[in-house]
Design an enzyme around this catalytic site. Structure first.
Site, PDB file in Angstrom:
ATOM      1  CE  LYS A 214      -4.537   0.608   0.321  1.00  0.00           C
ATOM      2  NZ  LYS A 214      -5.532  -0.389  -0.058  1.00  0.00           N
TER       3      LYS A 214
HETATM    4  N1  GLU Z   1      -7.267  -0.186  -3.337  1.00  0.00           N
HETATM    5  C1  GLU Z   1      -7.978  -1.399  -3.630  1.00  0.00           C
HETATM    6  C2  GLU Z   1      -7.995  -2.306  -2.434  1.00  0.00           C
HETATM    7  O1  GLU Z   1      -7.836  -1.874  -1.317  1.00  0.00           O
HETATM    8  C3  GLU Z   1      -7.475  -2.070  -4.897  1.00  0.00           C
HETATM    9  C4  GLU Z   1      -6.039  -2.477  -4.859  1.00  0.00           C
HETATM   10  C5  GLU Z   1      -5.521  -2.981  -6.206  1.00  0.00           C
HETATM   11  O2  GLU Z   1      -6.279  -3.103  -7.133  1.00  0.00           O
HETATM   12  O3  GLU Z   1      -4.313  -3.232  -6.266  1.00  0.00           O
HETATM   13  O4  GLU Z   1      -8.225  -3.481  -2.531  1.00  0.00           O
END
Ligand code: GLU
Length: 423
Positions: A113
């Site tokens: 993240k």
């Molecule tokens: N931000 C989204 C999540 O928390 C998608 C993450 C992604 O597609 O890599 O799952």
């Protein structure tokens, strides 16, 4: 069992909840202390200064982060968040949840993240573009199609991904579509990505209703958050026949006891930027939305929405976590004791990263799939994961979250065992 990590915050901080979920899964799986330590800590963390030359020529510096919690099963994967609440601990928690989410739906990814501590609403588009490009260039050494693949999250969107992809590509001297997902269709984005998280939320909501013996047309729902996830979740639930009574956003909430006309509400939000003032509904206090007597509550905003202080007021029979970490550990215990069915985030909102994976595969294949293909493969993955989690719950008990965590942690650990410890 105690958890050893660089920082274990107290209380209901997202990282405290994430570590407690890991601790509980590790205990159930009888994992040795060393392995738990391995999973409690991020593999790689980067903290960067992000200077911005503002439109008025003054300079401001923001803090940015990228945490790769684990990449034992494949490249790290996860969104980038632009929000004033972003700090290293929040990003650590969100990265850890990505690891479990990807493992649970069996994607060949680890979890990551990123984020920048900025309120994007206070800056011009040109300023956000410069922040995005500078942040991307600061984390450039650790991202890449086979290293770590960013995607949108709170406060970012397909435009952000286009700038990230362009910055990465320009610095490498050639176009690299597979470095980010959630891109515009014109740059290799996947059909169906924009609604994928919500589609997954709707699929598991219908499965959860079915499990409780409630038909969709007999169900009412309330949705907290009307952004990328909540908006389409409300729309898809309404399409399936569920009576969506109330929705909220960061400015307020609206209610229509006989059901909102979600399509008209979407038009209103496009025109006014908020659900507030929608003529087809009455105003509602946003906190009261959580206390409505509905079958389904979908918290699709941010973490910590349902906590020790407000959990007693929850009357929904089913909670589907559209957001990451919306129910704190303390609230989880109360809901479990009351028999509320909580569909955990790592299952409920996995549709987004599933179609991110499809987007990455399509970029690597340089071959675009049809919307039908994307949606039917998304459905397969979501329902396979739902079946695995409910079967695990039947087999070894506990909540759906505990069952989901046991499967995910076991898969990640299995990859570690197979690879062995170097040197
Ligand atoms: N931000 C989204 C999540 O928390 C998608 C993450 C992604 O597609 O890599 O799952």
């Amino acid at each position: 069992m105690t958890i050893t990590a660089p920082h274990v915050p107290a209380g209901n901080a997202p990282l405290a909840n994430a570590l407690e979920q890991l601790r509980s899964a590790a205990e159930a799986l009888e994992i040795d202390a060393g392995s738990v330590q391995l999973l409690a800590q991020a593999r790689r963390e980067i903290s960067v200064g992000v200077p911005l030359r503002r439109d008025d020529d003054t300079v401001e510096v923001f803090r940015g982060y990228r945490v790769q919690h684990n990449f034992t099963r494949g490249p790290a994967k996860g969104g980038v968040r632009f929000s004033p609440s972003v700090d290293l601990d929040e990003v650590r928690a969100l990265a850890m949840w990505m690891t479990w989410k990807c493992a649970l739906v069996d994607l060949p990814y680890g979890g990551a993240k990123g984020g920048v501590a900025i309120d994007p609403r206070r800056y011009s588009d040109a300023e956000i573009e410069r922040v995005t490009r500078r942040y991307t260039s600061e984390i450039l050494p650790v991202i890449g199609p086979d290293r770590d693949i960013p995607a949108p999250d709170v406060g970012t969107d397909e435009r952000t991904m286009a700038w990230m992809m362009d910055t990465f590509s320009v610095s490498h001297g050639f176009t690299v579509q597979s470095v980010v997902t959630g891109k515009p269709i014109a740059l290799g984005g996947s059909l169906g990505r924009a609604t994928s998280t919500s589609r997954g939320v709707a699929l598991v909501t219908l499965a959860a209703l079915d499990r409780r013996g409630i038909t969709p047309t007999a169900a009412t729902a309330a949705v907290q958050g009307f952004g990328k996830v909540g908006r389409h979740a409300a729309r898809l639930l309404a399409e399936a026949g569920v009576c969506v009574r109330a929705v909220s956003d960061q400015y307020g909430a609206v209610i229509a006891s006989n059901g909102l006309d979600v399509e008209s509400l979407c038009d209103h939000v496009d025109a006014h930027g908020t659900v507030v003032g929608f003529p087809g509904a009455d105003p509602l206090d946003a906190e009261d939305l959580l206390r409505l007597d509905v079958e389904v509550l979908v918290p699709a905003a941010v973490e910590g929405a349902i906590h020790a202080e407000n959990v007693e007021g929850i009357r929904a029979a089913i909670i589907v976590e559209g957001a990451n970490g919306p129910v704190t550990t303390a609230a989880d215990v109360v809901l479990a004791a009351r028999g509320v069915l909580v569909v955990p985030d790592i299952l409920a909102n996995a549709g987004g990263v599933i179609v991110s994976y499809f987007e990455w595969v399509q970029a690597k294949q340089t071959y675009r799939w049809s919307l039908d293909t994307v949606e039917s493969r998304l459905r397969d993955r979501m329902l396979t994961a739902w079946a695995a989690v409910t079967a695990e719950q039947t087999r070894r008990g506990g909540t759906l979250r505990e069952a989901a965590m046991r499967i995910a942690v076991e898969r990640v650990l299995d990859a570690h065992r197979n690879r062995g410890l170097y040197p």
